[in-house]
Write an enzyme that holds these catalytic residues in place. Structure first.
Site, PDB file in Angstrom:
ATOM      1  N   HIS A 287      49.965  32.013  45.788  1.00 19.18           N
ATOM      2  CA  HIS A 287      50.268  31.378  44.504  1.00 19.18           C
ATOM      3  C   HIS A 287      51.776  31.466  44.285  1.00 19.18           C
ATOM      4  O   HIS A 287      52.332  32.557  44.233  1.00 19.18           O
ATOM      5  CB  HIS A 287      49.518  32.120  43.386  1.00 19.18           C
ATOM      6  N   HIS A 330      51.218  41.196  37.473  1.00 18.03           N
ATOM      7  CA  HIS A 330      52.656  41.382  37.628  1.00 18.03           C
ATOM      8  C   HIS A 330      53.291  42.033  36.399  1.00 18.03           C
ATOM      9  O   HIS A 330      52.712  42.085  35.318  1.00 18.03           O
ATOM     10  CB  HIS A 330      53.362  40.054  37.940  1.00 18.03           C
ATOM     11  N   HIS A 366      50.612  42.735  33.119  1.00 20.28           N
ATOM     12  CA  HIS A 366      49.543  41.837  32.690  1.00 20.28           C
ATOM     13  C   HIS A 366      49.050  41.053  33.899  1.00 20.28           C
ATOM     14  O   HIS A 366      49.595  41.166  34.999  1.00 20.28           O
ATOM     15  CB  HIS A 366      50.018  40.897  31.573  1.00 20.28           C
TER      16      HIS A 366
END
Length: 432
Positions: A287, A330, A366
């Protein structure tokens, strides 16, 4: 119906009456139709050529007739940085449900509820982010913001912005940007309205550098629309409200300030249909960083880093192989104010709803909730299209400080962090 000219940051010219725009000079001794010439500057006169922003307006009466003899006004829920709430609360990841529409009559300006602030408006650094609710049109009240430009992203109900430069219609799935100092009035187009708002104190929004992406993709300059000239020739008593230095002031005026018959320049409001955004992504594995979804950025003094980035997550194909496809876990030096305009967000399939807000501040961890993680780790990795979804972020290099309104609002989800409780210890301590 509103009419537009296409292009981002272009040198435009437009006239509502034939011959109203002077030819060959900006300030003739006598302007056509007996108009007044007035320059609106969005940058210092000595700014470099590429950063110089200004427009010449040819109006029935100069602005000094519309904005003078001010008295103080109160809009207590529209707060300005630096703003440190007196409500004691530890740092945390935070999330809110939608702000309910009010029962009474509230205009767009009265309905602004700032939820976070960052930086310092007087120093022209940073931003404020929040929501707006509106149940009535502004009628004979006008407004301009001397502290910064405003980006509006409707979530429910369309709005009509009557500006000095012309009319802008904007609805869910679109945005509009009103530069610092531009006068406007907001009307409801189809009933009560709600949406998101970012007040950018710093450098005006520009298109981000595409870097190795090249000349095409992301937001295309030709898809940004600026209104054609339209004017009001009204002598009815009106009110002009101004935001200046974090405070509000109002004065009486005997006519409409939207009396610009012609204009030319590169400093003007604009709109953009977010469905025109051309996303890029992974064609094989992993991603990419979410910066590939940046629509607009307000550059800071730090090269390549925005005071504010406006980023969207819209429909797109996912084809990456042997890859965890949602955004990864991250921690980030940037602070992230996120909203959802419609649909569901892939990393938070429940609890985060249209009209809601989340705040993941600088260096607070988060990522996907437990349900999203479980689905993504067991999904068949066939090509799949994310549809009927539009989320966004107002992202800043500065920490965003929640306001008293945000911290005490009834829709704040005190148990938000529980969305990660279901993440198991998956460590294979005796892997063969």
């Amino acid at each position: 119906m509103a009419a537009y000219m296409s292009g981002f940051g272009n040198e435009f010219e437009s006239e509502a009456l034939p011959g109203a725009l002077p030819k060959g000079q900006n300030s003739p001794q006598r302007c056509p139709y007996g108009l007044y010439a007035e320059q609106l500057s969005g940058s210092a006169f000595t700014a470099p050529q590429g950063a110089n922003r200004r427009s010449w307006l040819y109006r029935i009466r100069p602005s000094v007739m519309h904005a003078r003899n001010f008295r103080a006004a109160e809009l207590p829920l529209w707060e300005t940085a630096p703003c440190r709430t007196t409500t004691a609360h530890p740092i945390d990841q935070m999330r809110w449900g939608p702000t309910p529409l009010p029962d009474g009559a509230v205009t767009f300006i009265e309905g602004v509820r700032i939820m976070t602030t960052a930086g310092d408006a007087d120093a022209r650094i940073g931003m404020a982010a929040g929501v707006y609710v509106a149940t009535r049109s502004m009628a004979a009240t006008y407004f301009y913001n001397a502290d910064g430009e405003i980006l509006i992203a409707p979530e429910q109900g369309a709005l009509i912005f009557d500006t000095e430069f012309g009319h802008i219609d904007v609805g869910p799935g679109e945005i509009c940007v009103l530069p610092r100092g531009v006068k406007f009035r907001v009307s409801l187009k189809d009933g009560p309205a709600r949406g998101y708002l970012c007040e950018n104190y710093g450098a005006p929004f520009v298109l981000p550098s595409r870097g190795v992406i090249g000349a095409n993709g992301l937001a295309d300059a030709r898809d940004f629309l600026t209104p054609v000239a339209a004017f009001e020739d009204s002598q009815r008593p009106s009110a002009m409200m101004v935001k200046w230095g974090g405070r509000f002031y109002v004065c009486d005026t005997s006519g409409s300030p939207l009396d610009v018959v012609a204009w030319h320049g590169n400093y003007a409001p604009y709109k953009y249909d977010l469905s025109r955004f051309c996303p890029v992504g992974a064609l094989l594995f992993d991603h990419p960083d979410p910066s590939i979804f940046c629509v607009l950025t307000s550059p800071s003094t730090q090269a390549g880093v925005g005071d504010v980035d406006f980023v969207i997550f819209t429909q797109r194909w996912q084809v990456a192989e042997h890859t965890f496809r949602p955004p990864w876990f991250h921690m980030n030096v940037m602070s992230e104010f996120m909203g959802l305009i419609f649909g569901a967000y892939e990393a938070k399939p429940s609890g985060f709803v249209p009209g809601g807000v989340s705040l993941h501040n600088a260096m607070l961890p988060h990522g996907p909730d437990a349900a999203a993680f479980e689905i993504a780790t067991h999904a068949e990795l066939a090509p799949a299209k994310l549809e009927n979804t539009l989320a966004f972020m107002f992202e800043s290099r500065l920490s965003q400080h929640p306001t008293h309104f945000a911290l005490t609002h009834e829709s704040r989800q005190a148990d938000y962090a529980a969305c990660w409780d279901g993440l198991p210890d998956r460590f294979e301590r005796q892997r063969p």
